[in-house]
Design an enzyme around this catalytic site. Sequence first.
Site, short mmCIF file in Angstrom:
data_model
loop_
_atom_site.label_atom_id
_atom_site.label_comp_id
_atom_site.label_asym_id
_atom_site.label_seq_id
_atom_site.Cartn_x
_atom_site.Cartn_y
_atom_site.Cartn_z
N CYS A 239 0.82 -1.26 -0.02
CA CYS A 239 -0.01 -0.04 -0.25
C CYS A 239 0.73 1.22 -0.12
CB CYS A 239 -0.98 0.03 1.15
SG CYS A 239 -0.09 -0.41 2.69
N HIS B 35 -3.48 6.26 4.44
CA HIS B 35 -1.87 6.40 4.79
C HIS B 35 -1.54 8.00 4.34
CE1 HIS B 35 -1.79 2.35 5.70
NE2 HIS B 35 -1.05 2.05 4.95
#
Lengths: 347, 347, 347, 347
Positions: free
Chosen positions: C150, C243
Amino acid sequence: MIKVGVLGATGMVGQRFIQMLSNHPMFELEVLAASPRSAGKKYKDAAYWYQSEPIPEDIGEMVVVPTDPKHEAFKDVDVVFSALPADLARELEPAFAKEGKLVFSNASAMRMEKDVPLIVPEVNEEHFKLIEIQRENRKWDGAIVTNPNCSTICLVITLKPILDKFGIEAVNVTTLQAVSGAGYDGVPSMAIIDNVIPYIKNEEEKMQTESLKILGEFDGSEVKNANFKVGASCNRICVIDGHIESIFVKTKEPAEPEDIKEAMDKFDPLKDLDLPTYAKPIVVKEEPDRPQPRLDRNEGNGMSIVVGRIRKDPIFDVKYTALEHNTIRGAAGASVLNAELFVKKYL
Amino acid sequence: MIKVGVLGATGMVGQRFIQMLSNHPMFELEVLAASPRSAGKKYKDAAYWYQSEPIPEDIGEMVVVPTDPKHEAFKDVDVVFSALPADLARELEPAFAKEGKLVFSNASAMRMEKDVPLIVPEVNEEHFKLIEIQRENRKWDGAIVTNPNCSTICLVITLKPILDKFGIEAVNVTTLQAVSGAGYDGVPSMAIIDNVIPYIKNEEEKMQTESLKILGEFDGSEVKNANFKVGASCNRICVIDGHIESIFVKTKEPAEPEDIKEAMDKFDPLKDLDLPTYAKPIVVKEEPDRPQPRLDRNEGNGMSIVVGRIRKDPIFDVKYTALEHNTIRGAAGASVLNAELFVKKYL
Amino acid sequence: MIKVGVLGATGMVGQRFIQMLSNHPMFELEVLAASPRSAGKKYKDAAYWYQSEPIPEDIGEMVVVPTDPKHEAFKDVDVVFSALPADLARELEPAFAKEGKLVFSNASAMRMEKDVPLIVPEVNEEHFKLIEIQRENRKWDGAIVTNPNCSTICLVITLKPILDKFGIEAVNVTTLQAVSGAGYDGVPSMAIIDNVIPYIKNEEEKMQTESLKILGEFDGSEVKNANFKVGASCNRICVIDGHIESIFVKTKEPAEPEDIKEAMDKFDPLKDLDLPTYAKPIVVKEEPDRPQPRLDRNEGNGMSIVVGRIRKDPIFDVKYTALEHNTIRGAAGASVLNAELFVKKYL
Amino acid sequence: MIKVGVLGATGMVGQRFIQMLSNHPMFELEVLAASPRSAGKKYKDAAYWYQSEPIPEDIGEMVVVPTDPKHEAFKDVDVVFSALPADLARELEPAFAKEGKLVFSNASAMRMEKDVPLIVPEVNEEHFKLIEIQRENRKWDGAIVTNPNCSTICLVITLKPILDKFGIEAVNVTTLQAVSGAGYDGVPSMAIIDNVIPYIKNEEEKMQTESLKILGEFDGSEVKNANFKVGASCNRICVIDGHIESIFVKTKEPAEPEDIKEAMDKFDPLKDLDLPTYAKPIVVKEEPDRPQPRLDRNEGNGMSIVVGRIRKDPIFDVKYTALEHNTIRGAAGASVLNAELFVKKYL
């Protein structure tokens, strides 16, 4: 299409009003009003937009006007939605009503006035009839219609099907309320991270009094309060959106949890009216650990109360947990649904 | 100095036991027992230490032993503190009692056994007398003494001065419980950030039954449950340590909030015994927005219940908010205080 | 319509796969596979559904099958999406490829194999050509296509337009990663409330190596790594999804923040392909305090990287903040987009 | 005993000053000054006390005075600690210096003035000599001594032993900063729950300039900035207390992580002075996942920087994670330690 305006348009509830009124099939959002500091600016420059969806594009370009009922921007506006703070609401909402506007208000200022309807559409639409008395009393052509405090709405919607079917003798409720209920700046992060604040000013009093007015009966001249007691304890917790309520009810007629569940599940009084913001008022969950704010608050686009854990209690007859999206069902959505119902059925 | 051991020493409550027993004036911590996976390792290598104070140095070097009552490490140990999970506790605590050990347990397994005292020292020390019956029944020289579930302890300590002075007819309580109550891995962050879980398995049942046993009377052969009802609703919230309880009480004799406050404030039954872990059991706060977990949980080194917002309720006579440090007063500290009282007064 | 299956269907990424594949215009979701514990159950009974939208109704009724490539349920399936843990992926993904399936995998197991393409569609679609080499090497008719970790995806998408236009000499990145990246049970609440964990196992290594493979060039027989260095520091923080990365880039050719901004804003390589899951890969925000996870993570249905604060740095040429929805763009959405591109252009 | 006062005594840093100065062996806390709104009230009524330890009892009864250097309360006071906001500090700190007071200030207003020492005791105590130049320039008998911004202090303390032993060529830092750094009301909970704000006004500029002044050399007439570059990126996260910094350093001489570790571990320049607030400036942790704010921020009573994860980086020579208690070591404790050192060694 009815032309509408929003008062207090830059704040958190104001933003929810905008989200709900933008592309609304009955209402055309024409005026955004806010404090003198914002007036004259484009909305996108005046408001810090807190929502996770972007500002509707055309809205961002609208120029904010002052909250003045005589301002020309309001000339063609029939309905205003008020997200004003209580002190300003007390002064300005009557001024708008005097100018002939229908004011649908989320503010607390006028809620407990005897001639002001405090409406939850699924619960007490007959209280709209207070408007005639209000107009007579106050010599104005407009009207003020209020919706209750967020935590009261959640409570009374779940009580209504119980009251209708089994009667109610007593209600006890402890709330776990989201920070958005206090406004964007209302709860500092220092106050709530790894913490609870077991106090929300006036909240318990509102729950204990507003709910009895809403569940009361209009006798042609006034609303007689419902004839039971409500005791409340209110807490602020570290959640963004979504109030949880632990509710205990003593019924008049005996009621098993299954009966309560069925009554809640069937409760859908306005489904035939096709109101744009309406959703099934109560969604009952079977899982043992629901409702949860983060997972369930958007049920029915934020307009459904989600109920779970309907079970017996040693003292009261039944207890259950209810969840409400406090800035939608508990604030902006409540006013909009009031307006939709009024326009559709009573205008 | 009495030599003691801790069962389940690596877990969260085990660590609290270690913090409270290290440098204890009455007890010498001799044995740390844990699962086979940890046995044989130095404690500092076996346990992931979650506390904000470092591991007491000598403790870190101790070698963990298996949870076996016949292990030679336990030979000179008179008292063991149990932070075992319920299923292991049910099997192992009796085994330790058979070996003659005094077991002070935080586990739920044996709490409701008729011949096992469920003790909160300030509330029901006379229940220690059940030990004689227990020894006779079970043919052992040791004993098992339990303390209640964390949320029950908070409740009964605040009820005791009310019960003594005014009598109690009914109690309603909704909890907002910290994640540490579920153990280190008990609540995933995905489950609780921006959320509430309105369900804690068996917790409501424990509060509703344990509290009546604790507040019951020992009649020479058994404990007669207290003669009122308790209804509970339990929620998990995003707080590290510190359970909040919204408590409503219907009293037998009329009681004003001021009376309740005075009774709580004066409640200090063991102050003359000089128990090392004892602190004033109830600290009453005057500020309208207290107690708060992050600010108040360490009151009395985590051993005081902090009470605030004592006020009238429309249905019950009085309502208030109570806070307990759930892993100290509600767990390890509860067992340690039980042991201190027993050793000082009954050994 | 191509028939597809999901491996690891009950976990968090598996659920995202289901959300993205249900009602997909190119793919028909036919098989849900999971561990033996779940196999044989209805999906709604096998999975604890963590999403805020309900399980798509037809999906809930599907019966989960074991993760066995020879199971008859996979007979007509051409594509499988893998949300398997790394150890299982290493064993099972090749087994599915041997059965002729196209495996689009979010697992890390096979990413750095020399003949396995590690694809971000907007960045290195030419690496799909490795599939021919893979088939030759491994003697299978299927294929394994992986997407990166990710936090790597977020990084390389923002680097690509810079690399193309200005060249890159060095990249430094510090991440603030959401808890969902560790799976539902991955981060206990006790570990992260009021806290940071400045360590994510293997994450820095993945960012430092995967990004150079992705930005490298396929020379007809293998991928030559990009010729610059990446240094990373990774942190876990108390955020559910999204994130944040603080990224610093030293370019080969001089580049002003405005140039970088323009390059990012224009970067839209696949817009003409009409891929269902595709969104503008980079959305640049002008506000000084954006991107923010809670407000911006759903941009482009969670598929856009949101970049803000593009500015000069005293050491590197430019620094900026990037945000990625880690379980959509950084996981399930990445695999689905890979599959869409492959099916549309290379099948 | 030297008599001291605190300016800005009711705010968050003011409260930390009070905690550190109450029962201080060198200083006697005589005056609490605050805004006109608070002046005249008892401290316990003027301040909302945010700390988890109660207000020191005698402090609560003290009457707050206005922040006026000519107020008689300051007559016998030699030292004042300033927690004033920057704009007030710019005006009032010189006024106190004119009255002959030694002002130890946590405010940013005067930090970068050429003749004002910006001190971290372990790093640059020789900068105290600027006071003579300051007094000459400004014709006053008092003095203003400042300490850096919280995030700068953490950075420069960890850089100092590296600079001394290996030299520094470049420093890169990304911060994850606690909400307390913005003051009690600084970060609304709505802004930070489940979120990051990747922006703190002027913070990056402060880190990039203040650190070079502090690590610069005083040549007898002025401070020559250190001769390397610092690049910073600053983020606000959902943590109460404790700033985390991901720091990357390029050294002049080659340095292995073990060398850096040893240099940091040995760094203890003031240990022989016996300053009451002094603690080992850097505590190095070996565990792979430390430092963590909630577990490590109180190391050395909040005065130690905790460093972990010292490791190689592909671009810089070394990278590591540092943690600082931002309202103790990074604010009040910094000023108090400055004062202790000055009084002990330079008065």
